[in-house]
Design a protein around this motif. Structure first.
Motif, mmCIF file in Angstrom:
data_model
loop_
_atom_site.group_PDB
_atom_site.id
_atom_site.type_symbol
_atom_site.label_atom_id
_atom_site.label_comp_id
_atom_site.label_asym_id
_atom_site.label_seq_id
_atom_site.Cartn_x
_atom_site.Cartn_y
_atom_site.Cartn_z
ATOM 1 N N PRO A 15 0.832 -1.208 0.000
ATOM 2 C CA PRO A 15 0.000 0.000 0.000
ATOM 3 C C PRO A 15 0.866 1.256 0.000
ATOM 4 C CG PRO A 15 -0.040 -1.059 2.153
ATOM 5 C CD PRO A 15 0.724 -1.971 1.229
ATOM 6 N N LYS A 16 0.344 2.300 -0.602
ATOM 7 C CA LYS A 16 1.040 3.587 -0.579
ATOM 8 C C LYS A 16 0.886 4.167 0.827
ATOM 9 C CE LYS A 16 1.198 8.113 -2.614
ATOM 10 N NZ LYS A 16 0.319 9.232 -2.754
ATOM 11 N N ALA A 17 2.005 4.434 1.477
ATOM 12 C CA ALA A 17 1.978 4.933 2.849
ATOM 13 C C ALA A 17 2.455 6.377 2.887
ATOM 14 C CB ALA A 17 2.858 4.068 3.740
ATOM 15 N N GLY A 49 -7.284 17.263 12.017
ATOM 16 C CA GLY A 49 -7.466 16.871 10.627
ATOM 17 C C GLY A 49 -7.119 15.414 10.400
ATOM 18 N N ALA A 50 -6.164 14.896 11.198
ATOM 19 C CA ALA A 50 -5.738 13.505 11.057
ATOM 20 C C ALA A 50 -5.243 12.993 12.403
ATOM 21 C CB ALA A 50 -4.640 13.380 10.008
ATOM 22 N N SER A 131 0.480 17.414 10.017
ATOM 23 C CA SER A 131 0.795 17.697 8.610
ATOM 24 C C SER A 131 -0.146 17.000 7.631
ATOM 25 C CB SER A 131 2.238 17.292 8.305
ATOM 26 O OG SER A 131 2.403 15.889 8.475
ATOM 27 N N LEU A 132 -1.136 16.258 8.159
ATOM 28 C CA LEU A 132 -2.053 15.511 7.300
ATOM 29 C C LEU A 132 -3.503 15.891 7.549
ATOM 30 C CD1 LEU A 132 -0.591 11.891 7.618
ATOM 31 C CD2 LEU A 132 -0.103 13.596 5.852
ATOM 32 N N VAL A 148 -9.251 8.873 2.681
ATOM 33 C CA VAL A 148 -8.284 9.435 1.735
ATOM 34 C C VAL A 148 -7.348 10.302 2.565
ATOM 35 C CG1 VAL A 148 -7.951 10.951 -0.260
ATOM 36 C CG2 VAL A 148 -9.937 9.418 -0.167
ATOM 37 N N ILE A 149 -6.035 10.103 2.398
ATOM 38 C CA ILE A 149 -5.034 10.835 3.179
ATOM 39 C C ILE A 149 -4.431 11.918 2.294
ATOM 40 C CG2 ILE A 149 -2.873 10.647 4.475
ATOM 41 C CD1 ILE A 149 -3.657 7.591 4.746
ATOM 42 N N ARG A 150 -4.428 13.147 2.812
ATOM 43 C CA ARG A 150 -3.890 14.281 2.058
ATOM 44 C C ARG A 150 -2.895 15.042 2.924
ATOM 45 N NH1 ARG A 150 -9.530 15.622 -0.196
ATOM 46 N NH2 ARG A 150 -9.482 14.442 -2.128
ATOM 47 N N LYS A 151 -1.893 15.600 2.275
ATOM 48 C CA LYS A 151 -0.986 16.520 2.969
ATOM 49 C C LYS A 151 -1.785 17.776 3.290
ATOM 50 C CE LYS A 151 3.073 14.399 2.584
ATOM 51 N NZ LYS A 151 3.975 14.129 3.649
ATOM 52 N N ARG A 152 -1.646 18.272 4.500
ATOM 53 C CA ARG A 152 -2.376 19.470 4.919
ATOM 54 C C ARG A 152 -1.802 20.691 4.229
ATOM 55 N NH1 ARG A 152 -4.476 20.859 10.883
ATOM 56 N NH2 ARG A 152 -6.147 19.565 10.096
#
Length: 155
Positions: A15-17, A49-50, A131-132, A148-152
């Motif tokens: 998986p993409k981590a 946020g995460a 940061s996420l 869905v994980i995004r950079k903040r």
């Protein structure tokens, strides 16, 4: 042939981590408080946020869980030990599972719902990744809103 190797094909890439620094928060919930409502209040208060629940121990008098493949919660009354509380936290949508055991050791688990009332305590440790951002988007495979994980974005 080594029996531990088997004869299956390689699984392909993993998986993409996404790596991120972790900040931790600890707090105690009191008798009579609702576990889910207090977690949601914490997420709002800290503008998370995460995040992830790292651990929780405590006890409940009322348990409300949405069991696998069910639409509505199931409710139990009595005295229960929290044996596991895990999940992702975000102001954009959290996903939390709870397992509890009764006085005979029987264990129940499912999606945490409102109505889980603290008996004596709930000691909670949460990890936050500033940061996420975790967001929920509909996955076309099943139609559920999934992580869905995004950079903040820096403001």
């Amino acid at each position: 042939m080594n029996p531990l190797e088997g004869n299956s094909q390689p699984a392909g890439p993993g998986p993409k981590a996404t790596a991120a620094p972790l900040q931790t928060y600890s707090f105690r919930l009191r008798p009579g408080q609702d576990l889910k409502e207090q977690l949601e209040a914490f997420v709002r208060q800290e503008r998370i946020g995460a995040g992830a629940i790292l651990t929780c121990v405590g006890s409940l008098t009322d348990v409300s869980l949405r069991l696998a493949n069910q639409e509505k919660p199931t409710i139990w009354k009595g005295h229960f030990e929290i044996v596991s509380l895990v999940g992702t936290l975000s102001a954009n949508g959290s996903h939390i599972h709870l397992s509890v055991s009764d006085s005979t050791g029987r264990t129940l688990g499912g999606h945490l719902m409102a109505g889980c009332v603290i008996y004596t305590t709930a000691e909670v440790l949460v990890g936050v990744m500033p940061s996420l951002d975790f967001v929920r988007e509909t996955d076309p495979a099943f139609g559920y809103k999934e992580l869905v994980i995004r950079k903040r974005k820096i403001k």
